[in-house]
Design an enzyme around this catalytic site. Structure first.
Site, mmCIF file in Angstrom:
data_model
loop_
_atom_site.group_PDB
_atom_site.id
_atom_site.type_symbol
_atom_site.label_atom_id
_atom_site.label_comp_id
_atom_site.label_asym_id
_atom_site.label_seq_id
_atom_site.Cartn_x
_atom_site.Cartn_y
_atom_site.Cartn_z
ATOM 1 N N SER A 30 49.501 -7.732 -15.750
ATOM 2 C CA SER A 30 48.432 -8.558 -16.304
ATOM 3 C C SER A 30 48.127 -8.205 -17.761
ATOM 4 O O SER A 30 47.507 -8.995 -18.470
ATOM 5 C CB SER A 30 47.178 -8.426 -15.452
ATOM 6 O OG SER A 30 46.816 -7.068 -15.337
ATOM 7 N N ASP A 63 35.632 -5.258 -15.758
ATOM 8 C CA ASP A 63 37.031 -5.203 -16.174
ATOM 9 C C ASP A 63 37.100 -4.313 -17.414
ATOM 10 O O ASP A 63 36.639 -4.691 -18.490
ATOM 11 C CB ASP A 63 37.546 -6.611 -16.481
ATOM 12 C CG ASP A 63 39.012 -6.606 -16.930
ATOM 13 O OD1 ASP A 63 39.587 -5.511 -17.129
ATOM 14 O OD2 ASP A 63 39.578 -7.710 -17.077
ATOM 15 N N HIS A 68 41.768 -5.157 -19.208
ATOM 16 C CA HIS A 68 42.216 -6.235 -20.091
ATOM 17 C C HIS A 68 41.276 -6.309 -21.286
ATOM 18 O O HIS A 68 40.194 -5.721 -21.266
ATOM 19 C CB HIS A 68 42.203 -7.554 -19.320
ATOM 20 C CG HIS A 68 42.953 -7.461 -18.032
ATOM 21 N ND1 HIS A 68 42.318 -7.316 -16.825
ATOM 22 C CD2 HIS A 68 44.276 -7.422 -17.792
ATOM 23 C CE1 HIS A 68 43.230 -7.209 -15.857
ATOM 24 N NE2 HIS A 68 44.430 -7.256 -16.423
#
Ligand SMILES: *[C@@H]1O[C@H](CO)[C@@H](O)[C@H](O)[C@H]1NC(C)=O
Ligand SMILES: *[C@@H]1O[C@H](CO)[C@@H](O)[C@H](O)[C@H]1NC(C)=O
Ligand SMILES: *[C@@H]1O[C@H](CO)[C@@H](O)[C@H](O)[C@H]1NC(C)=O
Ligand SMILES: *[C@@H]1O[C@H](CO)[C@@H](O)[C@H](O)[C@H]1NC(C)=O
Ligand SMILES: *[C@@H]1O[C@H](CO)[C@@H](O)[C@H](O)[C@H]1NC(C)=O
Length: 435
Positions: free
Chosen positions: A157, A410, A413
């Protein structure tokens, strides 16, 4: 994003020993070093003949000159031999506000501004490598350099985060067509854009282990990763003969653990308790094998550039993923402020090793081989940006009903726009270099 488990460094064992340069506490060390240097310079200035003063001052001036040379250098002209991997983030208001993430279809959980993140300070920083300038991303230069080519980003990702950044940077100034996107809702795992003005296509292939992997990578409800170290990822490998430039990025899923196969035979497992009846292989060896298998597949056939991206670390730093303060720093780390975790160093070094081994193998082939191997080293620049993650703004308006006790963050990312755009700035400089 639900599929990402945070890394627990305590569950990993070093496969190489690391040495520490300083015996005193980490905090005191830089102070002592700078104090010593200051005394030494003072001593030379007061007590030595003019020639020695010159000899000491010249390197210092040159260093300052190099560090700030971007002021006088021609914008857009990268230094062909520059190493962009070490440096510092310098404040530059609005520098990183390049595009509107809503207009380029970024993953909802990375669209921090739309999700209501109130501070935009994370967009006020520019990466200043040691000793040379890094030009801002130039969509025209990218498309011109890549004219007629198919560029693919393959991996986990973080590879997708970078791929989406690239699409945003390009679509902000050039017409495009979405050629393909797999219909799975909100996954964005396989897609392709075309830039007709320059005949460029850009694809993203989900392959968190680079090699073929079943189980969790295909279906989040399955707890295990079944990874075939002897076969490249099927989706990207099927298209390999169309790909001219490929960026490979993996690491996080290998740290998390898997059951590894060679053919039909299980050859080991890592961090997978139910499979502890098999040899424990750690993460380093499978990571090597995964990069090696992918590079092998890509170094035959048409001439192409294979770029091995290094590991982009997360910033949970031991806090639980559902803590409202999992990553709430507001500024980048300063140079030297935070030492890189040894696992991240090791994972980065494995990528360098595999690049070196691949270059040697290719050079030894008859005709010299057709693939050019490069390293995109983002580890330090990413490690210094704890402020650039979506954090709780991975969901829309997280505090609309007050501050919840538990809420997922998160810290892996990056927001789009955000620090991951810099990965593509460095990539462009690598691609512009002649062989
Ligand atoms: C600083 O850089 C400029 C231009 O690159 C050069 O002309 C000058 O000699 C440099 N000065 C030092 C002390 O290296
Ligand atoms: C950049 O410099 C580092 C040391 O600072 C070195 O380990 C690395 O090999 C260099 N990277 C590239 C891509 O040349
Ligand atoms: C981004 O674009 C959307 C859709 O056009 C718009 O509503 C929004 O205000 C824009 N955001 C920014 C920060 O310009
Ligand atoms: C898989 O087995 C083959 C045949 O024994 C061997 O050559 C190869 O190195 C093995 N691959 C891995 C990743 O262990
Ligand atoms: C090891 O355990 C797994 C999962 O419980 C099982 O499927 C497999 O057959 C076992 N393998 C051996 C060699 O005992």
């Amino acid at each position: 994003m639900g599929s990402y488990q945070q890394l627990n460094p305590n569950s990993q064992k070093p496969s190489s020993t690391t040495s520490r340069g300083c015996i005193i506490s980490k905090r005191a060390c830089p102070w002592l070093v700078s104090a010593f240097l200051a005394l030494a310079v003072l001593h030379i200035l007061c007590c030595s003949p003019a020639g020695t003063q010159q000899a000491v001052l010249t390197p210092v001036l040159q260093y300052i000159n190099n560090t700030y040379s971007f002021v006088s250098s021609v914008p857009g002209e990268g230094n062909r031999n520059c190493n962009y991997s070490e440096g510092q983030w310098v404040r530059s208001p609005g520098y990183a506000a390049r595009y509107n993430g809503t207009l380029c279809n970024v993953k909802a959980s990375h669209n921090c501004i739309l999700n209501g993140r109130p501070d935009t300070g994370y967009l006020d920083w520019r990466w200043q490598p040691d000793g040379c300038p890094l030009p801002a991303f130039d969509a025209k230069a990218f498309l011109t350099t890549m004219r007629g080519k198919h560029v693919a980003l393959v991996g986990d990702s973080m590879a997708r985060n970078q791929a989406q950044s690239l699409i945003c940077l390009l679509t902000a100034s050039y017409p495009y067509r979405l050629l393909h996107q797999d219909p799975e809702p909100n996954k964005l795992n396989f897609w392709r854009y075309a830039f007709p003005s320059h005949g460029v296509t850009v694809s993203y292939y989900w392959a968190p282990f680079l090699v073929r992997a079943n189980g969790k990578p295909e279906d989040d409800s399955i707890p295990y990763n079944y990874v075939h170290l002897d076969e490249p990822g099927d989706r990207w490998a099927a298209d390999a003969e169309t790909i001219d430039v490929v960026v490979l990025a993996a690491g996080h899923w290998l740290l998390n653990g898997a059951v590894y196969y060679n053919g039909s035979e299980v050859i080991g497992a890592h961090n997978t308790p139910e499979f502890n009846n098999h040899t424990s292989v750690g993460y380093a060896w499978p990571l090597r094998m995964a990069y090696r298998k992918a590079v092998e597949r890509l170094s035959s056939g048409r001439p192409r550039t294979v770029v091995l991206a290094t590991f982009s670390p997360s910033h949970f730093e031991g806090r639980p993923i559902d803590s409202p303060t999992a990553c709430t720093m507001m500024e980048p780390y300063k140079k030297g402020e935070k030492e890189l975790v040894w696992i991240y160093k090791e994972v980065r070094d494995i990528v360098y090793d595999e690049a070196r081994a691949a270059r040697e193998r290719i050079a030894g082939e008859e005709g010299g081989g057709a693939a050019r191997i490069e390293v995109l080293d983002v580890t330090t620049l990413a490690a210094m940006r704890p402020d650039g993650h979506p954090s709780v703004y991975m969901q829309r308006d997280p505090f609309a009903n007050g501050v919840p006790e538990r809420i997922n963050s998160d810290c892996l990312h990056f927001c789009l726009p955000g620090p991951v755009d810099t990965f593509n700035e460095v990539l462009l400089q690598i691609l512009k270099k002649r062989r």
